[in-house]
Scaffold this active site. Sequence first.
Site, PDB file in Angstrom:
ATOM      1  N   ASP A  70      -0.402   2.301  18.308  1.00 38.49           N
ATOM      2  CA  ASP A  70      -1.105   1.021  18.183  1.00 38.49           C
ATOM      3  C   ASP A  70      -0.340   0.016  17.343  1.00 38.49           C
ATOM      4  O   ASP A  70      -0.599  -1.197  17.433  1.00 38.49           O
ATOM      5  CB  ASP A  70      -2.480   1.233  17.541  1.00 38.49           C
ATOM      6  CG  ASP A  70      -3.465   1.929  18.467  1.00 38.49           C
ATOM      7  OD1 ASP A  70      -3.126   2.140  19.654  1.00 38.49           O
ATOM      8  OD2 ASP A  70      -4.569   2.266  17.994  1.00 38.49           O
TER       9      ASP A  70
ATOM     10  N   HIS B 199      -3.637   5.901   3.589  1.00 36.50           N
ATOM     11  CA  HIS B 199      -4.341   4.697   3.147  1.00 36.50           C
ATOM     12  C   HIS B 199      -3.718   3.422   3.712  1.00 36.50           C
ATOM     13  O   HIS B 199      -4.407   2.544   4.223  1.00 36.50           O
ATOM     14  CB  HIS B 199      -4.330   4.675   1.618  1.00 36.50           C
ATOM     15  CG  HIS B 199      -5.277   3.705   1.006  1.00 36.50           C
ATOM     16  ND1 HIS B 199      -4.896   2.445   0.612  1.00 36.50           N
ATOM     17  CD2 HIS B 199      -6.588   3.812   0.717  1.00 36.50           C
ATOM     18  CE1 HIS B 199      -5.939   1.819   0.084  1.00 36.50           C
ATOM     19  NE2 HIS B 199      -6.975   2.622   0.144  1.00 36.50           N
TER      20      HIS B 199
ATOM     21  N   ASP C 139       0.837  -1.197   0.000  1.00 33.20           N
ATOM     22  CA  ASP C 139       0.000   0.000   0.000  1.00 33.20           C
ATOM     23  C   ASP C 139       0.873   1.250   0.000  1.00 33.20           C
ATOM     24  O   ASP C 139       1.938   1.253  -0.618  1.00 33.20           O
ATOM     25  CB  ASP C 139      -0.933  -0.038   1.225  1.00 33.20           C
ATOM     26  CG  ASP C 139      -2.283   0.586   0.952  1.00 33.20           C
ATOM     27  OD1 ASP C 139      -2.338   1.821   0.813  1.00 33.20           O
ATOM     28  OD2 ASP C 139      -3.282  -0.143   0.873  1.00 33.20           O
TER      29      ASP C 139
ATOM     30  N   THR D 179      10.586   7.009   1.803  1.00 32.35           N
ATOM     31  CA  THR D 179      10.713   5.966   2.810  1.00 32.35           C
ATOM     32  C   THR D 179       9.379   5.247   2.954  1.00 32.35           C
ATOM     33  O   THR D 179       8.373   5.620   2.329  1.00 32.35           O
ATOM     34  CB  THR D 179      11.119   6.551   4.166  1.00 32.35           C
ATOM     35  OG1 THR D 179       9.996   7.294   4.697  1.00 32.35           O
ATOM     36  CG2 THR D 179      12.329   7.462   4.034  1.00 32.35           C
TER      37      THR D 179
ATOM     38  N   ASN E  22     -13.989   0.404  -6.792  1.00 30.24           N
ATOM     39  CA  ASN E  22     -15.042   1.355  -6.410  1.00 30.24           C
ATOM     40  C   ASN E  22     -15.640   2.064  -7.619  1.00 30.24           C
ATOM     41  O   ASN E  22     -16.035   3.219  -7.528  1.00 30.24           O
ATOM     42  CB  ASN E  22     -14.471   2.422  -5.465  1.00 30.24           C
ATOM     43  CG  ASN E  22     -13.855   1.839  -4.222  1.00 30.24           C
ATOM     44  OD1 ASN E  22     -14.111   0.703  -3.867  1.00 30.24           O
ATOM     45  ND2 ASN E  22     -13.020   2.619  -3.579  1.00 30.24           N
TER      46      ASN E  22
ATOM     47  N   SER F 283     -11.282  -0.923  -0.557  1.00 32.37           N
ATOM     48  CA  SER F 283      -9.985  -0.928   0.124  1.00 32.37           C
ATOM     49  C   SER F 283     -10.124  -1.265   1.596  1.00 32.37           C
ATOM     50  O   SER F 283      -9.280  -1.940   2.174  1.00 32.37           O
ATOM     51  CB  SER F 283      -9.341   0.461   0.041  1.00 32.37           C
ATOM     52  OG  SER F 283      -8.688   0.644  -1.157  1.00 32.37           O
TER      53      SER F 283
ATOM     54  N   ALA G  69      -7.566  -7.739  -8.939  1.00 34.01           N
ATOM     55  CA  ALA G  69      -8.545  -8.570  -8.237  1.00 34.01           C
ATOM     56  C   ALA G  69      -9.300  -9.484  -9.192  1.00 34.01           C
ATOM     57  O   ALA G  69      -9.878 -10.483  -8.763  1.00 34.01           O
ATOM     58  CB  ALA G  69      -9.535  -7.690  -7.471  1.00 34.01           C
TER      59      ALA G  69
END
Length: 444
Positions: free
Chosen positions: A200, A223, A191, A216, A321, A393, A336
């Site tokens: 987290d 996203h 991604d 980087t 989408n 997504s 996909a």
Amino acid sequence: MANGPMDRRAFGEQPDRPDAPFTGRGAEYTGRYVILLDQSNQESGLEALRASADIAPVERIRGTDAANVAELLERPDVSVLFEELGAAVVEVRPDQRHALVTTAEAEPSIIAAEPERMVYASVITAPQQAPTAFFPAYRSDEGVVERHTKAEIAAAQGPAWDERNWTWGLQAIRANMSSLTGRGVKIAVLDTGVDTDHPDLAGRIDETVSFVPGETVEDGHGHGTHCIGTAAGPASPQQGPRYGVASEARVLAAKVLSNAGSGTDGQILAAMAWAVAHGARVISMSLGAAVQPGELFPQTYEQLAQRALQRGTVIVAAAGNESSRPQAIRPVGRPANCPSILAVASLDRALTVSSFSSAGINGQGGEVNIAAPGRAVHSAAPGGGYQSMSGTSMATPHVAGVLALLAQAAPNASAEDLKASLLSSAFPLTQPVRDVGSGLLQAP
């Protein structure tokens, strides 16, 4: 050739632009070609291309060696071979492209040769911002809802979900009732990178790599961090409800899309090879490009997905989408639409298909395989915070997380076994199979 004659469209010979997206923006090519070689006879194919098309000298990369790959992929004087998967991104002069095509069609050790395409991700956060022509046009709620009536909006919201402890998506897939955590299972997310300092996610990420030149792995887009959070966010986040499916899975974060949300087939294929070599049981790709009705799936992605499956890795990707239901329903996008990649559709809070979610209207792999929560999904954001986003997504990493749970429960299961378990356990929905596949994703 091993798989029969290749469609002329695979080589960019498209006088009628049959693969132009519905929005009118044509497919964008880099000028390079992606070549898939017979794994047992790679050198024969490369030698044939050197002799006939004078391709640039080849740099050989092993799957675990990601150093300098991003820069190599951008150099006009170098072709790059990913040895373990038998895929190469080759540089060829414009006057030699016809020779490359002719050689690829005639040489048995070349399985597929396709022009490298650009791939985009774009999250729309304001109604006035226009979607890109390519999915994932990752529209936020604001970007999607503006086209619909208040009644349609209310229907999409569905019943009230108590999200004090768990997001509505985790409740819908029954992750809140699972005792599995994905411990010891690696999920690779390809991604826009990740916020490595997010409280987290810090300590949860095993490996990172950027395939984007000059950038980087840090996520300047948002996203990638959001998708990683959904797939593998912690059991007890710093704030708000739990949003991660596989709370103890390990993360492999590959940046294949820039901070502006763009990337190339070569960057994605390189990351696939890297993820497989690093032991990923699941590869999650919330990215792609739009296709037309009847358009064939890309041979390179399909063959590499098959090779990944043989090595124990399941690949899931966003269905796209592109739809605007009920007026227009568009086909599942690439990659996909490959038969060996699971295509994930998006569901609203009412567990009905999202208005933007693409559908299985193309055969030969273009089906939707499963559906998952994709609207108003709460997850991590760069800078240590959180945000809500919508799109196929957002549905895809829910599936990646559940696959990690299944892999923890059956550590010796093959990739095909994991796929079969995932699809057979889905909760049937009353909506058409073309829209939701096997049904609503369910955690074991």
